[in-house]
Design a protein around this motif. Structure first.
Motif, PDB file in Angstrom:
ATOM      1  N   MET A   1       0.821  -1.206   0.000  1.00 30.07           N
ATOM      2  CA  MET A   1       0.000   0.000   0.000  1.00 30.07           C
ATOM      3  C   MET A   1       0.855   1.256   0.000  1.00 30.07           C
ATOM      4  N   PHE A   2       2.090   1.164   0.497  1.00 35.14           N
ATOM      5  CA  PHE A   2       2.989   2.315   0.424  1.00 35.14           C
ATOM      6  C   PHE A   2       3.321   2.636  -1.027  1.00 35.14           C
ATOM      7  N   VAL A   3       3.542   1.593  -1.840  1.00 36.60           N
ATOM      8  CA  VAL A   3       3.796   1.798  -3.262  1.00 36.60           C
ATOM      9  C   VAL A   3       2.578   2.410  -3.941  1.00 36.60           C
ATOM     10  N   VAL A   4       1.388   1.938  -3.582  1.00 37.62           N
ATOM     11  CA  VAL A   4       0.163   2.499  -4.167  1.00 37.62           C
ATOM     12  C   VAL A   4      -0.006   3.952  -3.751  1.00 37.62           C
ATOM     13  N   ALA A   5       0.302   4.287  -2.506  1.00 34.89           N
ATOM     14  CA  ALA A   5       0.191   5.667  -2.040  1.00 34.89           C
ATOM     15  C   ALA A   5       1.173   6.575  -2.778  1.00 34.89           C
ATOM     16  N   VAL A   6       2.408   6.088  -2.989  1.00 38.42           N
ATOM     17  CA  VAL A   6       3.381   6.878  -3.754  1.00 38.42           C
ATOM     18  C   VAL A   6       2.889   7.071  -5.185  1.00 38.42           C
ATOM     19  N   GLY A   7       2.348   6.007  -5.788  1.00 43.14           N
ATOM     20  CA  GLY A   7       1.801   6.133  -7.137  1.00 43.14           C
ATOM     21  C   GLY A   7       0.643   7.103  -7.198  1.00 43.14           C
ATOM     22  N   SER A   8      -0.200   7.121  -6.171  1.00 40.28           N
ATOM     23  CA  SER A   8      -1.310   8.071  -6.126  1.00 40.28           C
ATOM     24  C   SER A   8      -0.796   9.505  -6.063  1.00 40.28           C
ATOM     25  N   THR A   9       0.243   9.720  -5.269  1.00 43.64           N
ATOM     26  CA  THR A   9       0.818  11.065  -5.161  1.00 43.64           C
ATOM     27  C   THR A   9       1.421  11.516  -6.481  1.00 43.64           C
ATOM     28  N   LEU A  10       2.186  10.635  -7.149  1.00 49.56           N
ATOM     29  CA  LEU A  10       2.792  10.988  -8.428  1.00 49.56           C
ATOM     30  C   LEU A  10       1.734  11.257  -9.494  1.00 49.56           C
ATOM     31  N   THR A  11       0.651  10.459  -9.475  1.00 45.84           N
ATOM     32  CA  THR A  11      -0.427  10.680 -10.450  1.00 45.84           C
ATOM     33  C   THR A  11      -1.118  12.008 -10.195  1.00 45.84           C
TER      34      THR A  11
ATOM     35  N   TRP B   1      -9.103   6.602  -8.669  1.00 44.52           N
ATOM     36  CA  TRP B   1      -9.162   5.193  -8.306  1.00 44.52           C
ATOM     37  C   TRP B   1      -8.009   4.794  -7.376  1.00 44.52           C
ATOM     38  N   LEU B   2      -6.842   5.358  -7.592  1.00 48.52           N
ATOM     39  CA  LEU B   2      -5.706   5.022  -6.735  1.00 48.52           C
ATOM     40  C   LEU B   2      -5.913   5.518  -5.309  1.00 48.52           C
ATOM     41  N   TRP B   3      -6.378   6.763  -5.177  1.00 50.43           N
ATOM     42  CA  TRP B   3      -6.636   7.278  -3.834  1.00 50.43           C
ATOM     43  C   TRP B   3      -7.774   6.518  -3.158  1.00 50.43           C
ATOM     44  N   PHE B   4      -8.761   6.121  -3.946  1.00 53.48           N
ATOM     45  CA  PHE B   4      -9.850   5.323  -3.385  1.00 53.48           C
ATOM     46  C   PHE B   4      -9.321   3.984  -2.859  1.00 53.48           C
ATOM     47  N   THR B   5      -8.386   3.382  -3.592  1.00 55.61           N
ATOM     48  CA  THR B   5      -7.806   2.110  -3.160  1.00 55.61           C
ATOM     49  C   THR B   5      -7.059   2.265  -1.843  1.00 55.61           C
ATOM     50  N   VAL B   6      -6.267   3.319  -1.723  1.00 59.34           N
ATOM     51  CA  VAL B   6      -5.496   3.543  -0.502  1.00 59.34           C
ATOM     52  C   VAL B   6      -6.423   3.826   0.679  1.00 59.34           C
ATOM     53  N   LEU B   7      -7.387   4.709   0.465  1.00 61.55           N
ATOM     54  CA  LEU B   7      -8.299   5.065   1.549  1.00 61.55           C
ATOM     55  C   LEU B   7      -9.178   3.881   1.962  1.00 61.55           C
ATOM     56  N   PHE B   8      -9.573   3.069   0.973  1.00 63.10           N
ATOM     57  CA  PHE B   8     -10.396   1.906   1.311  1.00 63.10           C
ATOM     58  C   PHE B   8      -9.608   0.906   2.154  1.00 63.10           C
ATOM     59  N   ALA B   9      -8.341   0.700   1.812  1.00 65.72           N
ATOM     60  CA  ALA B   9      -7.504  -0.204   2.602  1.00 65.72           C
ATOM     61  C   ALA B   9      -7.336   0.321   4.022  1.00 65.72           C
TER      62      ALA B   9
END
Length: 310
Positions: A64-74, A99-107
């Motif tokens: 999820m840290f990788v997904v959060a970094v990807g959300s920030t870059l996007t 969708w990326l931020w939704f994934t992080v927040l949902f987790a």
């Protein structure tokens, strides 16, 4: 002449039916008190899901840290496209970022909700431990009613029909059927009598449903089964199982492998003169890594301990 408790035993079938009925009532009470989507619980979990975006907490879960970094870059890419006037890809980038931020927040929300349910279950266990009364047998044979939290190792208590067992102990006198459904999930009552290792031990929180027994307390306050269950639910003393550690290592390894694979696509695309946007690469990476398992892993562990207590 005293009556023989053995001759006064109710039929096992009647006891089993009573235990099943009582267990169904207990489960219904638990569901009413701790519904999965309780309004206050959901509100607190929503606030906690935002607080969990702090890097110090996100780094505990590599996926999820990788997904959060990807959300920030996007999101940065989206802002750059808006400021530069590149409106052709704004809709696509905005959708991916959403969708990326939704994934992080949902987790984070799933983990926070599981933690909230665990805290609620721990509070219910504390109330059970605090509200249980005990009939302490004095040296002269008289009985005095005290709180279960005041019992010490070696104290002798009298437990009669329909009384809750105030603490972990060993039967030293009497014979009775005990409903252990709250602990083991088994609806059939268990016969408890002195002189055996298994059938003479009782656990705090169970209920005597026939006859009477005298129990010698074998655990001090803070060391009982209920106390250990509270510690497990809150995660204060729970150690990660070997399976959890192995799964975490596997998820981290897969994330690193797919990260390296996606990163190498950029130079190949430049060499082939077919550049790929960073948004597409980030979306591809999130799809490849085990995002779902990584996002729900901590929630599964907490929910599992909640299930054990139920």
């Amino acid at each position: 002449m005293t009556e023989d408790p053995v001759n006064q035993r109710p039929p096992v079938k009647t006891l089993a039916q009573a235990a099943v009925s009582q267990e169904m009532k207990n489960l219904a009470t638990v569901r009413r008190r701790g519904q999965a989507f309780d309004r206050q619980m959901v509100q607190r979990a929503a606030v906690e899901s935002v607080r969990k975006l702090h890097p110090n907490q996100m780094v505990r879960n590599p996926v999820m840290f990788v997904v959060a970094v990807g959300s920030t870059l996007t999101t940065v890419t989206l802002l750059r496209e808006i400021l530069s006037g590149e409106y052709g890809l704004i809709a696509f980038t905005a959708q991916i970022a959403l969708w990326l931020w939704f994934t992080v927040l949902f987790a984070n929300f799933a983990e926070a909700l599981a933690e909230a349910r665990g805290r609620a279950q721990a509070d219910a266990l504390r109330r059970t431990r605090r509200e249980t009364a005990a009939k302490l047998v004095q040296r002269d044979g008289s009985v005095r009613q005290v709180s279960s939290t005041a019992l010490q190792m070696g104290d002798i208590v009298l437990i009669e029909a329909n009384d809750l067992v105030p603490g972990d102990g060993e039967v030293i006198e009497g014979i009775a059927y005990v409903n252990e459904a709250a602990i083991t999930g088994e609806s059939a009552p268990v016969l408890k009598e002195p002189g055996t290792d298994v059938r003479s031990s009782v656990t705090g929180g169970t209920q005597v449903i026939s006859d009477w027994i005298k129990v010698r307390i074998t655990a001090n306050p803070g060391e009982t089964f209920l106390d250990r269950m509270i510690a497990l639910v809150e995660g204060a003393k729970r150690q990660r199982t070997p399976n959890e550690i192995a799964l975490s290592i596997l998820l981290a390894g897969m994330t690193i492998i797919f990260l390296l694979a996606v990163v190498t696509l950029e130079p190949f695309a430049v060499y082939a003169k077919t550049p790929i946007s960073s948004t597409v690469l980030i979306a591809l990476l999130v799809c490849l890594i085990p995002t779902t398992i990584g996002g729900l892993l901590s929630a599964i562990g907490i929910a599992g301990m909640d299930r054990v207590t139920r």
